[in-house]
Scaffold this motif. Structure first.
Motif, PDB file in Angstrom:
ATOM      1  N   GLN A 296       2.386  17.897  49.133  1.00  0.00           N
ATOM      2  CA  GLN A 296       2.902  18.893  50.069  1.00  0.00           C
ATOM      3  C   GLN A 296       2.212  18.766  51.423  1.00  0.00           C
ATOM      4  O   GLN A 296       1.049  18.383  51.512  1.00  0.00           O
ATOM      5  CB  GLN A 296       2.716  20.310  49.508  1.00  0.00           C
TER       6      GLN A 296
ATOM      7  N   VAL B 245       2.998  21.427  53.858  1.00  0.00           N
ATOM      8  CA  VAL B 245       2.987  22.795  54.386  1.00  0.00           C
ATOM      9  C   VAL B 245       2.591  23.741  53.261  1.00  0.00           C
ATOM     10  O   VAL B 245       2.678  23.396  52.088  1.00  0.00           O
ATOM     11  CB  VAL B 245       4.371  23.203  54.952  1.00  0.00           C
ATOM     12  N   ALA B 246       2.159  24.917  53.636  1.00  0.00           N
ATOM     13  CA  ALA B 246       1.785  25.923  52.653  1.00  0.00           C
ATOM     14  C   ALA B 246       3.013  26.365  51.867  1.00  0.00           C
ATOM     15  O   ALA B 246       4.145  26.322  52.363  1.00  0.00           O
ATOM     16  CB  ALA B 246       1.121  27.113  53.328  1.00  0.00           C
ATOM     17  N   ASP B 247       2.791  26.781  50.645  1.00  0.00           N
ATOM     18  CA  ASP B 247       3.868  27.169  49.753  1.00  0.00           C
ATOM     19  C   ASP B 247       4.637  28.356  50.331  1.00  0.00           C
ATOM     20  O   ASP B 247       4.084  29.448  50.488  1.00  0.00           O
ATOM     21  CB  ASP B 247       3.283  27.528  48.385  1.00  0.00           C
ATOM     22  N   PRO B 248       5.930  28.185  50.650  1.00  0.00           N
ATOM     23  CA  PRO B 248       6.685  29.287  51.277  1.00  0.00           C
ATOM     24  C   PRO B 248       6.858  30.482  50.346  1.00  0.00           C
ATOM     25  O   PRO B 248       6.895  31.621  50.808  1.00  0.00           O
ATOM     26  CB  PRO B 248       8.028  28.633  51.634  1.00  0.00           C
TER      27      PRO B 248
ATOM     28  N   ILE C 289       3.641  32.445  50.455  1.00  0.00           N
ATOM     29  CA  ILE C 289       3.555  33.138  51.748  1.00  0.00           C
ATOM     30  C   ILE C 289       4.491  34.346  51.753  1.00  0.00           C
ATOM     31  O   ILE C 289       4.135  35.430  52.241  1.00  0.00           O
ATOM     32  CB  ILE C 289       3.895  32.177  52.896  1.00  0.00           C
TER      33      ILE C 289
ATOM     34  N   GLY D 279       1.852  36.733  52.030  1.00  0.00           N
ATOM     35  CA  GLY D 279       1.490  36.481  53.421  1.00  0.00           C
ATOM     36  C   GLY D 279       1.112  37.735  54.181  1.00  0.00           C
ATOM     37  O   GLY D 279       0.315  37.691  55.117  1.00  0.00           O
TER      38      GLY D 279
ATOM     39  N   LYS E   3      -2.191  32.395  53.687  1.00  0.00           N
ATOM     40  CA  LYS E   3      -1.915  31.957  55.053  1.00  0.00           C
ATOM     41  C   LYS E   3      -1.166  30.634  55.093  1.00  0.00           C
ATOM     42  O   LYS E   3      -1.171  29.865  54.140  1.00  0.00           O
ATOM     43  CB  LYS E   3      -3.235  31.833  55.822  1.00  0.00           C
ATOM     44  N   SER E   4      -0.569  30.374  56.244  1.00  0.00           N
ATOM     45  CA  SER E   4       0.172  29.127  56.438  1.00  0.00           C
ATOM     46  C   SER E   4      -0.754  27.920  56.476  1.00  0.00           C
ATOM     47  O   SER E   4      -0.297  26.779  56.361  1.00  0.00           O
ATOM     48  CB  SER E   4       0.987  29.195  57.734  1.00  0.00           C
ATOM     49  N   THR E   5      -2.043  28.167  56.651  1.00  0.00           N
ATOM     50  CA  THR E   5      -3.020  27.056  56.656  1.00  0.00           C
ATOM     51  C   THR E   5      -3.467  26.683  55.248  1.00  0.00           C
ATOM     52  O   THR E   5      -4.180  25.700  55.077  1.00  0.00           O
ATOM     53  CB  THR E   5      -4.249  27.453  57.474  1.00  0.00           C
TER      54      THR E   5
ATOM     55  N   ILE F 126      -2.617  24.957  52.704  1.00  0.00           N
ATOM     56  CA  ILE F 126      -1.697  23.897  52.282  1.00  0.00           C
ATOM     57  C   ILE F 126      -2.174  23.232  51.000  1.00  0.00           C
ATOM     58  O   ILE F 126      -1.399  22.966  50.083  1.00  0.00           O
ATOM     59  CB  ILE F 126      -1.543  22.853  53.408  1.00  0.00           C
TER      60      ILE F 126
END
Length: 886
Positions: free
Chosen positions: A180, A182-185, A188, A192, A200-202, A204
């Protein structure tokens, strides 16, 4: 003379090491060889040191015992409990193995309008480098079956079959393989916005493979926080047998991991560990930048092929001779891990001049032959025909991780020999070993058999051979003919060899027999696997279940409507109520389902209702509902035909209408919640084009300043598939400041399938100021379906606070009942007033549950009883009496 203790321990240190760095070994051997040339007291002392050194780790059992002693310091085996904290060493899995992993995030969540915090999601790191996936999962003590073809629509994962109750799922798992970016949507979306621990979006987790496990609250399935154990698929590794540029045949390349394939071959795993494990260009574990020539292809290919050689199983069929699995934590000593995996194939690894070679299973043919005349009689010799009693073994016991018992350490069937015990003075001398990298019961037995049989080859020799023995290396086989010892081409294994300055070779040999490594299916001993999983009492069946026709009677004892009487056994323990289901036999449609019946004397109950039609055959079954959480079973369906009783009492009909209207009005309140209490995202996130063609058009007008927000969203959608056509229009008007919110939602839908057409128009309005709200709903719906043609116009109002509010509304409908179309209008209100708009006194008022008529012009009156408001007169038309009181 003070140098002698130093030389003694130097010899013990370097001569007992099987894998070491070449340069220190060369320096040590050079020093030792020089002392041998010197002869005298120093030579005798070094000979004594060599004698001690070669006693350590010569046999397979001795190597295993050494590993067991080391394991008391360094933990090995399957990690059964999840580790917590960022101070935990990272790990990865090779071969076939399981791990509880490292918890990285945990949180609870709920769905809008439903139980808050009903779901728990656990995020578990399984590998610090990418991994291909899961083979299985254990939840608590239950082996789970992952339903890979039934992904949940919201992305939470795949359901676990063993945690499916009455068609509802309570556990899901999802695997993220480490590629992956990006962070897991989904995480989030759920966490989130968490106030204390936002996802967080960071976050990952680049290169990290992890599992996302979600549980739904269920006290019957989960006594507390569920624990998980993840069975991992074998990791792809470089197999030089499949590399045409490195002695093999195929497209695999060391510098291109995308060409690698999953494997649990012991030799291949050790090969990769020795050369080094990398994530991209970043070194992770094992050796670093070892060139391929340092692991000769012909040798390692032979070792890998020996691991893959098929052997018989007692149950029939065949399987690979040697396989492995291991959870490697980055704080583990690489040589220790390599040795655990080597032990799993009865292998021997030797390092000679910086070159690593491996021998798996039975040694090969002799590569060197000699007689007594070739041995240098001018040099020292030693011979040990029998070890000491403490080093003698005639039985072996072993433990290994058993997948069928949740990967817990299990005792393999012990191997004892009455013949060997008699030869050892009727003593049972047992050695105990561990196989942390072998989760395969048959393989463990084969390893034990080879170990104990190889152990009984006692003879060991230490002497010098001439320079032509120079090519010999550890793990080579030599043939020795010795009239002095009674040997005729007897096979010996080269344990160690040291070149001297004279080019003579000091060799240490141990007798061997290739038959020690033979394995037949008949050699396998039975292994019992204990039960794992929740121990639940057997389900209690329904006992004494009976069904018969009955009737509901009026005050005079007359039959008014059909009913069904059910009954069961009396005085059963731990029963709160009885759940009863009734279905029409002809259609199998369930028309009655209730557990409201209290279990009490006389243990018979009458059920009836609008569904209970006269002269109709039903099937009825029952199920006990306990006070505890134990499981009960349904009875069999029993058949009953109701009495042919015509319904003439108007009160019965009115009661049916009352209940039906009440249910319809309750449905309208539910629709109001569904329309007005959803978030904008929920309203707009219910449309999918998967498996269809369609379009979505959206316009949004938005103004925002400080805490004030005003917006208009218009969205139009169309979708068509082979089985459905759908058109939808949604308009949302929203204006709010802080906690004050006003909203208008309009939704229009037209939908058609092969047998059904539906059109609906819904408008909802709401206003909320600090928890004081007012809401309204207008809905118009038309449906044409095989069951009937229905149309309804509904209006529902609600206002107040969450603790106290009023509801009012009405609906007009044409509906289908039992194949017949009917029409009606129903109103819910504290007061109902009829007026022509001119009269001051209203002729008809319904207030406080009482219908009042001020003026009436009635032709024919059908009634059962007329009673004066003051009680002075009672006209009972049913009984034919008139009573007047003064």
């Amino acid at each position: 003379m003070r140098i002698l203790p130093f030389l003694f321990w130097l010899a013990v240190l370097f001569l007992s090491a099987e894998i070491a760095f070449a340069d220190p070994i060369s320096a040590a051997i050079g020093a030792i060889a020089g002392l041998f040339q010197a002869g005298g007291f120093a030579a005798a002392f070094v000979k004594f040191a060599v004698g001690l050194a070669v006693q350590y780790g010569v046999s397979l059992i001795e190597k295993a015992r050494a590993k067991k002693r080391q394991s008391q310091i360094e933990p090995r085996g399957v990690t059964l409990q999840v580790r917590v904290g960022d101070d935990q060493p990272a790990q990865f899995i090779v071969g076939t193995y399981a791990t509880a992993g490292i918890r990285k995030y945990i949180g609870a969540w709920g769905q809008a309008g439903k139980t808050p915090n009903a779901y728990l999601t656990d995020v578990i790191e399984l590998s610090c480098i990418p991994h291909p996936g899961l083979a299985g999962i254990w939840i608590d003590d239950t082996k789970g079956t992952i339903l890979w073809d039934e992904p949940h629509a919201d992305g939470r994962g795949y359901p676990i079959e063993e945690f499916r109750v009455d068609g509802g799922d309570f556990a899901w798992v999802r695997f993220v393989d480490g590629t992956q970016t990006v962070a897991d949507p989904w995480l989030i979306g759920k966490f989130g916005g968490h106030a204390e621990r936002p996802f967080k979006s960071t976050m990952i987790g680049r290169g990290v493979a992890y599992a996302v496990v979600t549980f739904r609250y269920n006290v019957e399935k989960f006594a507390g926080l569920p624990s998980c154990l993840f069975e991992m698929l074998p990791m792809p590794l470089y197999d030089l047998r499949k590399d045409s540029t490195n002695g093999g045949s195929g497209a695999q390349r060391w510098n291109d991991p995308s060409t690698w394939e999953p494997t649990d071959n012991n030799a291949i795993v050790d090969y990769n560990l020795i050369r080094g494990v990398y994530y991209g260009s970043e070194w992770v574990y094992g050796g670093q930048n070892l060139a391929a020539f340092r692991l000769p292809a012909s040798n390692w290919i032979a070792a890998a092929n020996e691991c893959d050689r098929l052997v018989d199983k007692a149950s029939g069929g065949q399987e690979k001779q040697f396989r492995c699995g291991y959870e490697i934590r980055l704080d583990m000593e690489p040589l220790s891990v390599i040795d655990d995996i080597r032990q799993g194939c009865n292998g021997r690894i030797a390092e000679v001049g910086g070159v690593f070679k491996m021998l798996v299973g039975a040694p090969g043919a002799a590569v060197y032959s000699f007689t007594d005349d070739d041995i240098l009689v001018t040099k020292e010799q030693s011979f040990e025909p029998f070890p000491s009693l403490s080093e003698t073994h005639n039985g072996i016991e072993a433990t290994y991780p058993e997948p069928k018992e949740k990967w817990a350490s299990k005792d393999a069937p012990a191997r004892y020999s009455s013949t060997l015990e008699a030869a050892d003075g009727n003593r049972r001398l047992v050695s105990s070993v561990e196989f942390p990298a072998v989760p395969f019961g048959r393989q463990v037995q084969a390893l034990m058999k080879a170990m104990i049989e190889e152990e009984r080859r006692f003879r060991m020799h230490l002497f010098h051979l001439p320079p032509d023995a120079f090519p010999l290396e550890p793990n080579d086989v030599v043939s020795w003919t010795s009239p002095r010892n009674g040997y005729e081409s007897k096979k010996f294994l080269v344990i160690r060899i040291f070149g001297l300055l004279t080019f003579n070779q000091l060799v240490f040999l141990k007798e061997m027999d290739p038959t020690d490594y033979d394995w037949q299916g008949s050699d396998e001993l039975p292994t019992e696997v204990g039960w794992l999983g929740p121990i639940e009492p057997p389900a209690q069946p329904m006992t004494g279940w009976s069904v018969e026709p009955d009737a509901i009677k009026d005050a005079a004892g007359g039959d008014r409507r059909p009913a069904i009487r059910v009954g069961c056994a009396a005085d059963l323990d731990d029963v709160r109520s009885v759940r009863v289901q009734a279905r029409v036999k002809a259609t199998a449609a369930v028309v009655f389902d209730s557990d409201a019946t209290r279990y009490e004397s006389p243990y018979q109950w009458v059920i009836s209702g609008a569904w209970c039609l006269p002269a109709t055959t039903f099937e009825v079954r029952g199920k006990l509902i306990p006070n505890s959480t134990r499981v009960t079973e349904w009875s069999a369906w029993l058949e009953v035909t109701t009495y042919d009783i015509a319904i003439t009492d108007v009160l019965v009909g009115l009661a049916e209408v009352r209940d039906d209207v009440r249910n319809r009005l309750a449905e309208l309140q539910g629709e109001m919640d569904n329309v007005l209490r959803r978030s904008i995202e929920e309203i707009l996130d219910t449309f999918s084009l998967e498996g269809a063609v369609g379009q979505v058009q959206r316009q949004e007008l938005r103004a925002e300043l400080g805490n004030a927000l005003a917006q208009i969203i218009e969205e139009r959608r169309v979708r068509a598939s082979e089985t459905e056509a759908l058109a939808q229009s949604i308009t949302i008007l929203s204006a709010g400041i802080a906690n004050n919110l006003a909203r208008v939602i309009a939704e229009e839908t037209a939908r058609a399938t092969a047998d059904t057409a539906l059109a609906s128009s819904i408008t909802g309005v709401s206003a909320d100021v600090n928890g004081r709200f007012a809401e309204g709903l207008v809905k118009f719906e038309a449906v044409s379906a095989p069951t009937g043609v229905d149309a309804r116009f509904s209006v529902m109002l609600r206002a107040g606070t969450s603790d106290s509010f009023k509801v009012s509304g009405f609906f007009v409908e044409i509906y289908t009942e039992s194949g017949t179309q009917k029409s009606r209008m129903a109103i819910e209100a504290d007061q109902f007033v009829v007026t022509d708009g001119n009269e001051r006194h209203y002729p008809l008022v319904f207030s406080g549950g009482v219908l009042k008529l001020a003026i009436a012009d009635i032709g024919t009156v059908n009634s059962g009883r007329l009673l004066a408001l003051n009680g002075k007169m009672d006209i009972n038309l049913n009984n034919g009496t008139i009573e007047i009181y003064s």
